[in-house]
Scaffold this motif. Structure first.
Motif, PDB file in Angstrom:
ATOM      1  N   PHE A 131       0.843  -1.196   0.000  1.00 33.53           N
ATOM      2  CA  PHE A 131       0.000   0.000   0.000  1.00 33.53           C
ATOM      3  C   PHE A 131       0.880   1.250   0.000  1.00 33.53           C
ATOM      4  O   PHE A 131       0.695   2.154   0.817  1.00 33.53           O
ATOM      5  CB  PHE A 131      -0.944  -0.019   1.207  1.00 33.53           C
ATOM      6  N   GLU A 132       1.808   1.289  -0.931  1.00 33.01           N
ATOM      7  CA  GLU A 132       2.796   2.364  -0.969  1.00 33.01           C
ATOM      8  C   GLU A 132       2.157   3.734  -1.152  1.00 33.01           C
ATOM      9  O   GLU A 132       2.482   4.688  -0.430  1.00 33.01           O
ATOM     10  CB  GLU A 132       3.804   2.100  -2.104  1.00 33.01           C
ATOM     11  N   GLU A 133       1.247   3.865  -2.105  1.00 31.58           N
ATOM     12  CA  GLU A 133       0.603   5.160  -2.369  1.00 31.58           C
ATOM     13  C   GLU A 133      -0.205   5.618  -1.164  1.00 31.58           C
ATOM     14  O   GLU A 133      -0.156   6.800  -0.774  1.00 31.58           O
ATOM     15  CB  GLU A 133      -0.304   5.054  -3.589  1.00 31.58           C
ATOM     16  N   LEU A 134      -0.940   4.709  -0.571  1.00 31.99           N
ATOM     17  CA  LEU A 134      -1.754   5.039   0.598  1.00 31.99           C
ATOM     18  C   LEU A 134      -0.885   5.499   1.757  1.00 31.99           C
ATOM     19  O   LEU A 134      -1.174   6.518   2.398  1.00 31.99           O
ATOM     20  CB  LEU A 134      -2.583   3.824   1.008  1.00 31.99           C
ATOM     21  N   ASN A 135       0.173   4.783   2.039  1.00 31.57           N
ATOM     22  CA  ASN A 135       1.043   5.141   3.162  1.00 31.57           C
ATOM     23  C   ASN A 135       1.745   6.474   2.945  1.00 31.57           C
ATOM     24  O   ASN A 135       1.941   7.254   3.889  1.00 31.57           O
ATOM     25  CB  ASN A 135       2.056   4.026   3.416  1.00 31.57           C
ATOM     26  N   LYS A 136       2.105   6.763   1.706  1.00 29.50           N
ATOM     27  CA  LYS A 136       2.723   8.050   1.393  1.00 29.50           C
ATOM     28  C   LYS A 136       1.759   9.190   1.702  1.00 29.50           C
ATOM     29  O   LYS A 136       2.128  10.200   2.323  1.00 29.50           O
ATOM     30  CB  LYS A 136       3.132   8.089  -0.077  1.00 29.50           C
ATOM     31  N   LEU A 137       0.503   9.022   1.302  1.00 29.87           N
ATOM     32  CA  LEU A 137      -0.502  10.054   1.555  1.00 29.87           C
ATOM     33  C   LEU A 137      -0.792  10.194   3.048  1.00 29.87           C
ATOM     34  O   LEU A 137      -0.906  11.312   3.564  1.00 29.87           O
ATOM     35  CB  LEU A 137      -1.783   9.719   0.798  1.00 29.87           C
ATOM     36  N   GLU A 151      -9.722  15.464   1.302  1.00 25.95           N
ATOM     37  CA  GLU A 151      -8.739  14.565   1.913  1.00 25.95           C
ATOM     38  C   GLU A 151      -9.320  13.168   2.107  1.00 25.95           C
ATOM     39  O   GLU A 151      -8.630  12.161   1.886  1.00 25.95           O
ATOM     40  CB  GLU A 151      -8.265  15.141   3.249  1.00 25.95           C
ATOM     41  N   GLN A 195      -9.255  11.534  -1.201  1.00 30.10           N
ATOM     42  CA  GLN A 195      -7.876  11.214  -1.589  1.00 30.10           C
ATOM     43  C   GLN A 195      -7.429   9.900  -0.945  1.00 30.10           C
ATOM     44  O   GLN A 195      -6.801   9.046  -1.590  1.00 30.10           O
ATOM     45  CB  GLN A 195      -6.932  12.352  -1.156  1.00 30.10           C
ATOM     46  N   ILE A 196      -7.751   9.741   0.327  1.00 31.49           N
ATOM     47  CA  ILE A 196      -7.401   8.508   1.041  1.00 31.49           C
ATOM     48  C   ILE A 196      -8.169   7.326   0.448  1.00 31.49           C
ATOM     49  O   ILE A 196      -7.604   6.238   0.244  1.00 31.49           O
ATOM     50  CB  ILE A 196      -7.693   8.660   2.550  1.00 31.49           C
ATOM     51  N   LEU A 225      -9.261   6.891  -2.586  1.00 37.34           N
ATOM     52  CA  LEU A 225      -8.667   6.515  -3.878  1.00 37.34           C
ATOM     53  C   LEU A 225      -7.313   5.854  -3.689  1.00 37.34           C
ATOM     54  O   LEU A 225      -6.981   4.868  -4.357  1.00 37.34           O
ATOM     55  CB  LEU A 225      -8.546   7.738  -4.771  1.00 37.34           C
ATOM     56  N   ALA A 226      -6.503   6.392  -2.792  1.00 35.76           N
ATOM     57  CA  ALA A 226      -5.180   5.819  -2.536  1.00 35.76           C
ATOM     58  C   ALA A 226      -5.293   4.411  -1.940  1.00 35.76           C
ATOM     59  O   ALA A 226      -4.353   3.617  -2.048  1.00 35.76           O
ATOM     60  CB  ALA A 226      -4.381   6.728  -1.598  1.00 35.76           C
TER      61      ALA A 226
END
Length: 306
Positions: free
Chosen positions: A233-239, A293, A296-297, A299-300
């Motif tokens: 979950f790289e994109e999610l964790n970055k966000l 926000e 965004q979460i 979608l991520a």
């Protein structure tokens, strides 16, 4: 801490419930220090089940209450029954009554604030559930009742006979595991998220003033692991980390705030036995993510907007 309504009970309870499933991983002294610390931060709603630690988790909590008898009226105690591990589910009147007595004895209390049916029983006879609920209520052993992992039609079947309001439905929900949300977003589509696996339970609970209690809020799959810090979950964790910096908090708190931002007024069940982590989660109830926000979460987390 932010408060939410507990069904139609008229009670306002903390938005974060302390899940006690892992309490038997602690020593008795560690458990008592954890519980005292939780109460100090207004985390006064405790979620148990008779199968947690094969009853040991409730016994440990009961020893804490025995040593601190004045604290019982300052907290909410919830437990669950119906699972006989590895054998069957049992919502018969006999089992519910026997299970409730065992729970009360282990918790060292005269009453439960809430009793939930842990899993739907394929052989349920709702008349027997009604009989058990009536006896427990009349005896002052249980104040309010609810269910866990039930779909709307199963609740409606119970309500044909049960006179008490169903106060809560405990359901799995996290950012990646949010089919109860995706099936309402991807309506009339052939996408994976469109599959209605729960009978539109989110809308049903909102329409009927049943509080959704979310279990495994930081897990993905069915106990496959935690998504926080997970490379899957790289994109999610970055966000989450970016938003954590914005709100001067942690990724754990942002993930919790995402659930509590939903207007259904859900109660998050936190399963941690670490006071520092519980404090992060409790503080998350005061974070109000913007609509943008939140999406965004969403979608991520791997979901789509049609």
């Amino acid at each position: 801490m932010k408060k939410v309504n507990l069904g139609k009970t008229g009670l306002q309870v903390p938005a974060v419930a302390v899940g006690c499933m892992r309490m038997n991983d602690l020593s008795q002294g560690e458990a008592e220090r954890f519980l005292s610390g939780a109460l100090d931060m207004d985390a006064v709603f405790f979620d148990h089940a008779d199968i947690y630690g094969a009853g040991k988790c409730e016994e440990m909590f009961g020893k804490f209450l025995q040593a601190n008898p004045g604290k019982r009226d300052k907290l909410f105690l919830q437990s669950k029954c119906s699972i006989i591990p590895g054998k069957m589910y049992d919502c018969s009147s006999e089992h519910i009554l026997e299970a409730a007595d065992g729970i009360l004895k282990r918790l060292n209390t005269d009453y439960l604030d809430v009793l939930l049916l842990h899993r739907p029983d394929a052989l349920v006879e709702p008349e027997e559930v009604a009989e058990a609920f009536d006896k427990l209520e009349a005896a002052g052993k249980v104040r309010y009742f609810g269910v866990s992992n039930h779909k709307p039609s199963q609740i409606q079947l119970l309500k044909k006979y049960v006179k008490q309001d169903i106060a809560a439905n405990q359901l799995q929900l996290s950012i990646p595991n949010s089919n109860m949300i995706t099936n309402g977003m991807e309506v009339n589509m052939l996408t994976d998220g469109a599959a209605d696996r729960d009978g539109s339970v989110l809308d049903f609970c909102r329409l009927n003033d049943i509080t959704i209690q979310t279990w495994s809020p930081f897990q993905y799959g069915f106990f496959e692991g935690v998504f926080l810090g997970n490379d899957k979950f790289e994109e999610l964790n970055k966000l989450l980390k970016e938003l954590a910096e914005k709100y001067n908090t942690t990724d754990t708190a942002i993930a919790a705030a995402w659930i509590m931002r939903h207007p259904a007024g859900m109660q998050l069940v936190a399963g941690t036995m670490k006071l520092s982590r519980l404090q992060e989660i409790c503080r998350a109830s005061e974070i109000v993510l913007t609509r943008e926000e939140w999406y965004q979460i969403y979608l991520a987390g791997g979901h789509i907007l049609p």
